[in-house]
Design a protein around this motif. Structure first.
Motif: not given
Length: 350
Positions: A162-188
């Motif tokens: 029914t839904a998907v979930g994801a985590t972003i570690y805001f403030g971490s060195e990898e956060s910008r990559r995670q933002i892009v990945e999760v934004a694309e995943a949520f759009d799909y």
């Protein structure tokens, strides 16, 4: 209500009678039986996504109220299976995780690809599945804090989620990559008609200053929520705020003193309301996490968190370890106690 007052004891007045004088409740979009028609109908979410949101909102003991109670069990990866399930080895078997969510009257069960796929044909039509797309695994040594994808959005859709979930570690060195990945995943996910839930967590060792941990500060978590709703999370999950002033302590970011004098106070309900406000004034619902199991105090802590969330304007609780790290009947009782807070009409918005 008497049971809740007895459980709170001397704290009952502090939590149940607090009047919010920061962000007025009239400005909020509050949960209700008409959440989809009143809040989401004007959005760009397609009809299948609205159907998924409605299915999640209609299920379990809180069905039709606009509030949600979700069982999350991804700690087998996020922490280690042994540490997570040693208190109750029953939950090494994924079927018992789903059974707990059903018996506990939850709106949905959130877990890993492996857990949910192993019982999908038997249970995906009986309770909404929320498939967690990414994880931080702690077997890499030395440990690092980085969320990586464990499967695809299409995999989740194929198992009837029914839904998907994801985590972003805001403030971490990898956060910008995670933002892009999760934004694309949520759009799909929206394209396929699934709802989206984002764990808006903070991870940075520099968020600890002078012996104070600001990972759950209202100002920092509020901004994390605001970033989360910007990438179109339908629901955001956040830790209950335990303090404030993270930006000022770290000497980072942009602030306005009214964030600390007009928009918040030191009361937990007011701090949580600031989190709600950062989710477009409640258009995107806030669910707070239940936190780690503390043993005998779990019931008290869970009920307090539920009261704070509800009175702040949030839409529910997502509580895992407090429920599954004890016998199933006790886990069901704890989940029901959380839900009773949201069902109790005498517990109102502050």
């Amino acid at each position: 209500m008497k049971n809740i007052i007895d459980l709170l004891g001397k704290e009952s007045d502090y939590y149940l009678n607090h009047e919010c004088k920061t962000i007025d409740k009239s400005l909020l979009h509050l949960p209700g039986s008409d959440t989809i028609d009143r809040i989401w109908i004007d959005s760009d979410r397609n009809l299948p996504t609205l159907n998924s949101l409605q299915r999640l909102l209609n299920h379990g003991r809180l069905g039709g109220t606009g509030y949600v109670s979700i069982l999350p069990v991804d700690q087998g990866i996020e922490h280690t299976a042994g540490a997570s399930f040693a208190p109750n080895p029953l939950y090494f078997d994924p079927e018992n995780i789903v059974k707990l969510a059903i018996e506990g009257g939850c709106n949905g069960v959130a877990s890993t690809f492996g857990v949910l796929s192993s019982v999908a044909r038997k249970y995906a039509h009986k309770i909404p599945f929320i498939v967690k797309l990414n994880h931080n695994e702690l077997l890499t040594y030395p440990n690092s804090y980085n969320q990586v994808m464990f499967g695809t959005v299409e995999d989740a859709w194929n198992m009837g989620a029914t839904a998907v979930g994801a985590t972003i570690y805001f403030g971490s060195e990898e956060s910008r990559r995670q933002i892009v990945e999760v934004a694309e995943a949520f759009d799909y996910a929206h394209e396929l008609g699934m709802a989206t839930i984002l764990w808006c967590y903070l991870r940075n060792n520099d968020f600890k200053k002078d012996g104070v941990d600001y990972h759950s500060a209202a100002d920092l978590t509020g901004q994390a929520n605001h970033l989360g709703v910007t990438i179109k999370a339908d629901i955001v999950k956040q830790k209950l705020p335990s303090n404030n002033g993270g930006f000022k302590a770290i000497h980072f970011g942009k602030t306005d003193e009214r964030m600390y004098t007009k928009l918040t106070s030191d009361h937990p309900i007011d701090l949580c309301r600031y989190q709600v406000a950062n989710g477009y004034m409640g258009r995107v619902g806030l669910i707070n996490s239940g936190g780690a199991s503390s043993g005998a105090s779990d019931l008290h802590e869970a009920v307090v968190t539920a009261i704070v969330n509800k009175r702040a304007g949030g839409m529910g609780l997502i509580s895992g370890r407090k429920a599954f790290q004890k016998p199933m009947n006790e886990g069901v009782e704890l989940l029901n106690a959380i839900q009773d807070v949201y069902l109790n009409k005498d517990i109102t918005i502050a």
